[in-house]
Every structure is written in C-alpha cells, then in structure tokens.
Design a protein around this motif. Sequence first.
Motif, PDB file in Angstrom:
ATOM      1  N   ILE A 167       0.300  -6.917   6.121  1.00  0.00           N
ATOM      2  CA  ILE A 167       0.832  -7.191   7.459  1.00  0.00           C
ATOM      3  C   ILE A 167       2.345  -7.393   7.409  1.00  0.00           C
ATOM      4  N   ILE A 168       2.834  -8.131   6.404  1.00  0.00           N
ATOM      5  CA  ILE A 168       4.281  -8.343   6.268  1.00  0.00           C
ATOM      6  C   ILE A 168       4.996  -7.006   6.085  1.00  0.00           C
ATOM      7  N   CYS A 169       4.443  -6.136   5.237  1.00  0.00           N
ATOM      8  CA  CYS A 169       5.058  -4.817   5.010  1.00  0.00           C
ATOM      9  C   CYS A 169       5.032  -3.959   6.272  1.00  0.00           C
ATOM     10  N   LEU A 170       3.937  -4.023   7.013  1.00  0.00           N
ATOM     11  CA  LEU A 170       3.845  -3.238   8.254  1.00  0.00           C
ATOM     12  C   LEU A 170       4.886  -3.686   9.273  1.00  0.00           C
ATOM     13  N   ILE A 171       5.171  -4.978   9.306  1.00  0.00           N
ATOM     14  CA  ILE A 171       6.217  -5.499  10.199  1.00  0.00           C
ATOM     15  C   ILE A 171       7.591  -5.103   9.676  1.00  0.00           C
ATOM     16  N   TYR A 172       7.804  -5.322   8.400  1.00  0.00           N
ATOM     17  CA  TYR A 172       9.114  -5.105   7.763  1.00  0.00           C
ATOM     18  C   TYR A 172       9.519  -3.630   7.829  1.00  0.00           C
ATOM     19  N   HIS A 173       8.548  -2.735   7.585  1.00  0.00           N
ATOM     20  CA  HIS A 173       8.848  -1.294   7.515  1.00  0.00           C
ATOM     21  C   HIS A 173       8.300  -0.542   8.729  1.00  0.00           C
ATOM     22  N   ASN A 174       8.146  -1.227   9.840  1.00  0.00           N
ATOM     23  CA  ASN A 174       7.497  -0.651  11.012  1.00  0.00           C
ATOM     24  C   ASN A 174       8.054   0.712  11.403  1.00  0.00           C
ATOM     25  N   GLU A 175       9.378   0.833  11.458  1.00  0.00           N
ATOM     26  CA  GLU A 175       9.995   2.047  12.000  1.00  0.00           C
ATOM     27  C   GLU A 175       9.733   3.280  11.151  1.00  0.00           C
ATOM     28  N   ARG A 176       9.565   3.107   9.844  1.00  0.00           N
ATOM     29  CA  ARG A 176       9.444   4.277   8.975  1.00  0.00           C
ATOM     30  C   ARG A 176       7.999   4.737   8.773  1.00  0.00           C
ATOM     31  N   LEU A 177       7.036   3.897   9.120  1.00  0.00           N
ATOM     32  CA  LEU A 177       5.652   4.194   8.757  1.00  0.00           C
ATOM     33  C   LEU A 177       5.056   5.372   9.503  1.00  0.00           C
ATOM     34  N   ILE A 178       5.648   5.773  10.619  1.00  0.00           N
ATOM     35  CA  ILE A 178       5.141   6.950  11.341  1.00  0.00           C
ATOM     36  C   ILE A 178       5.317   8.220  10.511  1.00  0.00           C
ATOM     37  N   HIS A 179       6.159   8.143   9.481  1.00  0.00           N
ATOM     38  CA  HIS A 179       6.409   9.310   8.632  1.00  0.00           C
ATOM     39  C   HIS A 179       5.465   9.369   7.441  1.00  0.00           C
ATOM     40  N   TYR A 180       4.458   8.464   7.407  1.00  0.00           N
ATOM     41  CA  TYR A 180       3.523   8.403   6.286  1.00  0.00           C
ATOM     42  C   TYR A 180       2.086   8.492   6.801  1.00  0.00           C
ATOM     43  N   PRO A 181       1.620   9.686   7.111  1.00  0.00           N
ATOM     44  CA  PRO A 181       0.264   9.831   7.672  1.00  0.00           C
ATOM     45  C   PRO A 181      -0.832   9.314   6.741  1.00  0.00           C
ATOM     46  N   LYS A 182      -0.608   9.390   5.432  1.00  0.00           N
ATOM     47  CA  LYS A 182      -1.630   8.923   4.492  1.00  0.00           C
ATOM     48  C   LYS A 182      -1.859   7.420   4.652  1.00  0.00           C
ATOM     49  N   ILE A 183      -0.774   6.671   4.878  1.00  0.00           N
ATOM     50  CA  ILE A 183      -0.900   5.224   5.079  1.00  0.00           C
ATOM     51  C   ILE A 183      -1.685   4.937   6.351  1.00  0.00           C
ATOM     52  N   ASN A 184      -1.378   5.673   7.406  1.00  0.00           N
ATOM     53  CA  ASN A 184      -2.093   5.457   8.668  1.00  0.00           C
ATOM     54  C   ASN A 184      -3.577   5.754   8.522  1.00  0.00           C
ATOM     55  N   ASN A 185      -3.926   6.745   7.717  1.00  0.00           N
ATOM     56  CA  ASN A 185      -5.342   7.049   7.483  1.00  0.00           C
ATOM     57  C   ASN A 185      -6.027   5.900   6.760  1.00  0.00           C
ATOM     58  N   ARG A 186      -5.338   5.322   5.781  1.00  0.00           N
ATOM     59  CA  ARG A 186      -5.916   4.197   5.052  1.00  0.00           C
ATOM     60  C   ARG A 186      -6.038   2.959   5.939  1.00  0.00           C
ATOM     61  N   LEU A 187      -5.078   2.780   6.851  1.00  0.00           N
ATOM     62  CA  LEU A 187      -5.148   1.637   7.762  1.00  0.00           C
ATOM     63  C   LEU A 187      -6.348   1.765   8.695  1.00  0.00           C
ATOM     64  N   ASN A 188      -6.664   2.989   9.089  1.00  0.00           N
ATOM     65  CA  ASN A 188      -7.854   3.216   9.921  1.00  0.00           C
ATOM     66  C   ASN A 188      -9.100   2.695   9.225  1.00  0.00           C
ATOM     67  N   ILE A 189      -9.164   2.930   7.927  1.00  0.00           N
ATOM     68  CA  ILE A 189     -10.334   2.487   7.162  1.00  0.00           C
ATOM     69  C   ILE A 189     -10.297   0.971   6.961  1.00  0.00           C
ATOM     70  N   LEU A 190      -9.116   0.439   6.619  1.00  0.00           N
ATOM     71  CA  LEU A 190      -8.971  -1.001   6.381  1.00  0.00           C
ATOM     72  C   LEU A 190      -9.382  -1.816   7.599  1.00  0.00           C
ATOM     73  N   PHE A 191      -8.999  -1.336   8.773  1.00  0.00           N
ATOM     74  CA  PHE A 191      -9.256  -2.110   9.989  1.00  0.00           C
ATOM     75  C   PHE A 191     -10.516  -1.652  10.732  1.00  0.00           C
ATOM     76  N   ASP A 192     -11.331  -0.854  10.042  1.00  0.00           N
ATOM     77  CA  ASP A 192     -12.655  -0.555  10.572  1.00  0.00           C
ATOM     78  C   ASP A 192     -13.606  -1.645  10.094  1.00  0.00           C
ATOM     79  N   ASN A 193     -13.165  -2.871  10.290  1.00  0.00           N
ATOM     80  CA  ASN A 193     -13.854  -4.051   9.761  1.00  0.00           C
ATOM     81  C   ASN A 193     -13.436  -5.241  10.606  1.00  0.00           C
ATOM     82  N   ASP A 194     -14.396  -5.851  11.261  1.00  0.00           N
ATOM     83  CA  ASP A 194     -14.087  -6.929  12.207  1.00  0.00           C
ATOM     84  C   ASP A 194     -13.415  -8.126  11.533  1.00  0.00           C
TER      85      ASP A 194
END
Length: 625
Positions: A167-194
């Motif tokens: 969460i700290i990294c997602l806040i800190y590097h928020n602006e650049r993460l749109i350029h990393y589709p692989k990370i977004n795919n992994r986040l989909n899996i990580l947060f497919d959990n209540d």
Amino acid sequence: MTRNIIDIRALVYRSLQNRNLGRALAQLMVIGNAHTEKIQNLQDTYRTLLSYYIDGTDDPDRAEIVDYLIRETYELTDIICTGYIPSLYCEDDIFKQLALTALYSDSTLTYAHDILDSNDELKGCLATSAILLSCLNVFQEEKLLLLIDYCGSEVNKVMLRALTGVIICLIYHNERLIHYPKINNRLNILFDNDENISLSQTIIKDIIRCTETERISDDINNKILPSISKIAPELNKDNDTDGDKKDIESRIYEINDKLEDMGIADKMRTYAQLQAEGADINISTFRQLKNFPFFSNTENWFMPFYRENTNVADLFENTDEKKNMFDLLLKSNTLCDSDKYSLCMNLKSVSSGIRATIFDGFKEESEDLEEHLSEITDLSKDKYVNHYLHDFYRFIKLHKDHRYFKDIFASTLDIHNMAFFRFINPNNDFLPELAAFYLNKQLYGNSLDAYLKLLATDSSNIQYYKAIGNCYIKLKDYSNACTYYKKADIINSDEESVIKKLALCYRKTGNFKEAEKLYTSLSATDDKNLSYLYNLAICQVEKGDYKQALNNLYKLRFMDEDVKLSPEYNLYLGICLWSEGKKKEAVGTLRNYNPLHELEKALKESSYPFSNEEVNFIIDYLRLN
C-alpha cells in the motif's frame, strides 16, 4: 547538490506525469553525467518515434514504446538521484542484500524468495521492510511483485508487513504504475480477497491517521504540558506529604478538578480515545530517544521486538521481575517496536543503581503484574499494522538522514483519486467511509472532493450536501457552503443543524438580513439554547445594529452570568457600548478582553468604524490605568 537533488527528481517526475518525455530527459541530462550514454539512447529512440509521428507513419506500437520510455526514464532517474544521496548504514545481512541493492538481479530475487519459503518470522519481517525501503528508493517492477508475493506468506506478521509495504508503494509510486500492466494484473489477484481488501482499508486509514501526529504532538508540548507545569509545584507538594490516605485522595481530587477547570482533562480524555483508535500520541515522548547508536543501523528501526535480541537480552535476565517487565513491553498495545527498543536503550544508558530501583518497583507489583500479563492477548492484525506504521513513521521523520526521504505523510494523500483505489473500493462502499474519515482528520480538501464524487452518484442524499457544506466552511468558502446548505435545506427544511450552519454562512458572506432571520427563528424555537441568541447579537453587531445587539447581549448576560468570562463577549459588548457613547463603561468592559495585546487588532478588524486615534486612546488608557 545533495539537497537539491530531491527537488530535481520531483521536477523530472512531474514532467513524466505530464508525459512530457523530452523535457524529462533534458532535465535528467543535467545531473546524469555518469549515465549520458543511456540518456542519449532514450532520446534517440524518442526522436525516431517523433519522426515517424510527424511523417504520418502509422505505428501500432507507439503507445507501448512511449510507456516503455517513460518507465525507463523513471527508473534511470531513481538510480541517478540515489548516487547523490547518502547510503543507509546496515549491519544485518538481509538489509545489506535487499535494502542497499539498487536493482535486484535474479540471484537477489532468489535470495528473497528463499527467505519467504523458510517461513522464518524474524527474517521475513526484516526482508519485507528491506524490500520496501529499496522499492521506495529505486523503483523496480520486480520489487513490488516480490512484496506482493510476500503477501501470501503463511506467517501473519510477515504478511501484514508486506501488505502494508504494498500500500505504501502504491501511494508513493502512484503516478508511474499505469505504465506497469503486469503489476495491475497481480493487484487484481491480490485484492480478489475480502480480507486483503478490509486490511488494506485499515492500512489506508492508519496512514491518514499519521498525518495528525505532529498536530497532536504540538498540542501536547505547547498546551497540555505547559498547563500541567503550572500545577507541578502542587503535585510535588503532594509527593512530600505524610498525611493519611484520605488527605492524599482529597488532594488528588483537587488536582483533578483543576485539570478539569483548565480544560486539560477533556484534552487528555480526547487523546486517550484517539490513542485507542490508533492515533500516535507517543512520538513527542520518544523523539529524543532515537539518537542512541542502536538506531544508526537502519534495520533496527524495523526490528521486531523479541526476547533473544542481543541488544536487550541482558536487561531482562536472571529474575522473574525482569522477565515480567519484558513481557509487559512485548505485549504492550500502546507502544510500537521502535519505541520499545527506545525504552530499553534508555534503561541501558542509566546507572545500575537507577535500573535496580526500577526493577524493584516491578518486584513490588510482581503478583499483580503476572495476573495482568495472563489477561493480555496478542495484537490483532489491525493493531499490528498500526504499530508497524508507527515504526515506519518514525524512520521517515526521525532518522538522521530523513531530509533525503520523500515523506508520504506530508503529501495530499488523496487516496480516492489514486489508480489502485478501485481495487479496495470494489462496490464503492469504502468511499463514503473514507470521505467521512478525511473530514474527521481535518483533510478538508480531500473530503470535499470525495463527497462531490459521491454526490454525483446519489444527488438525493442530504448527508452528502451537509458534508460538502461542512467542508466548505472548514475551507472558509462560505459562499459555496451556503449553496450546499440551501440544497440540503430544500431536501429537509426541518433539520436544525442545517439551518444553523446556513445562518453562519449568511453571516460570513454579509447577508445579515437572512442570517438575522434564521437566528431569530432558531432562538424562538429553542430559547434555552443561548448560542442562538449570542449569534443573533453578533450578527447585529456586524450588521451595524448596535442598539439591538446591546439589548440582546444584556439579555444573554442576564440569562447566563458566566458569559461575561468570554473575551469575545466582552469585545462585542464593549463595541456596542462605545457606539452608544458610553466610553467609560465600554473601556471597562474591553479590559476583560484577554489577552490585552490582541485587543488592538480585534478593534481594528471589527465592524465598528474605529479611527486609529480611538484605538490608540483605548489601548493606552488600559495600559496606563
């Protein structure tokens, strides 16, 4: 240059956020002497892409190439800037391998995964913190993916640290993460959990809580402690008293009453409640205890507190009392690990005689302590996350090289606008909670923006109109506040709180006629609520109707004698008396405006047209008589 590098990096980041790649590369060239060839290669690739674009050549890979160039420029910026910043000092092998390594190789990733697979709690906790620091310093896709891997640890504390780091990294590097589709795919899996979603929401609220830490610390240091110091002689006198138990209890009640009268008791209760909710009220106590050599090792800021640590083990050996004291520290739900180590380092720094006295005190309470320890349960997941963030906060704020760190706690923290927010707000049920939390923590701009987003999805919700009005009032934008309170009043015209705030907005925007009408109505409806009569009088003062205001101020004093203790009341009454030509009575009333040195400014800023000479005469008269 070392200090300016922080500003230069921010400039490059800003250019990249605006997708102004040419400017970013030009800015980077100024500081990247050792990386000139790499920068030129990026510029050449970008120049070719621009040539194809201007020539009208259809290039289906253009967007992908631009994303690649932006990613590379971001990462190269991190590497170049790191060269100008002092390296962290580490003695622990895990931190040497994972915190000090700028770019992870395959062997580094294997080393980190071996620690994860070992299920060793201590090593796993240290590894997650080391990876977090490295990822904040030099971003690399593999590092964040590694932290996400650690979120799957079977060891609870390792998993919680890892998720907090993500969460700290997602806040800190928020602006650049749109350029990393692989990370977004992994986040989909990580947060497919209540549970991960719920824990992440807790982490975000705790990060926001940290923004009020300095404000709480300042209030404690500048208001509460000075006030308590005023009655310190009486406290000391009680310590010297040999009277019986009843006398001592009587004196304690007297002191408590004084704390109540001074308003300190209410503040102490408020801060106790805030601490119970997770606020950090200990930093002012421990700020000076972070200068021990122990904290020169970076890993020790994040070291879990455990019995076998050689830095503290010798303090708690040999006797049951010492072991009990350690257990009390270990199970404390108010101290983060960093502060526990501070206490231990402080204990080691005092003489053996003082230490013996402290342990003797524990010996006297040993039986009660053992019973108390048996009742203390392990920290909940929410509480552990809260303590870990306090550790991280201390590192960011108090480390000797903290000026080189990007302070996420000083940023706007508009979490609801960040790209990853959709993952933890899947049904839009967290946004209302977050909007209210922003407001409670005095982040009024964020709260306003969040409520406006909510209002766009539910335009009939009166609570959103009221909350938006509240935000505008806190931001001193009374005109817009008035607009939203009027809309809330249309939906529910009987709600007293809306009418009250609408009246305030009318008064602040100079619409005294409407304000007076509403205050008169409120006062007639509830004549026991003297605040309505008081606000009506203030409105009349500001309107210039001093005679009517004077009548209402007298009426108010007749109904509540204590109102004459209010400096503001005396200011308004003095102004009204002066306007009626009752100068001597006016000056006698203004004498009660405390502190006197602020009276001059108050008179000049009041609605009554005092001349400079009149103000000077009033102030001089009060000083000389």
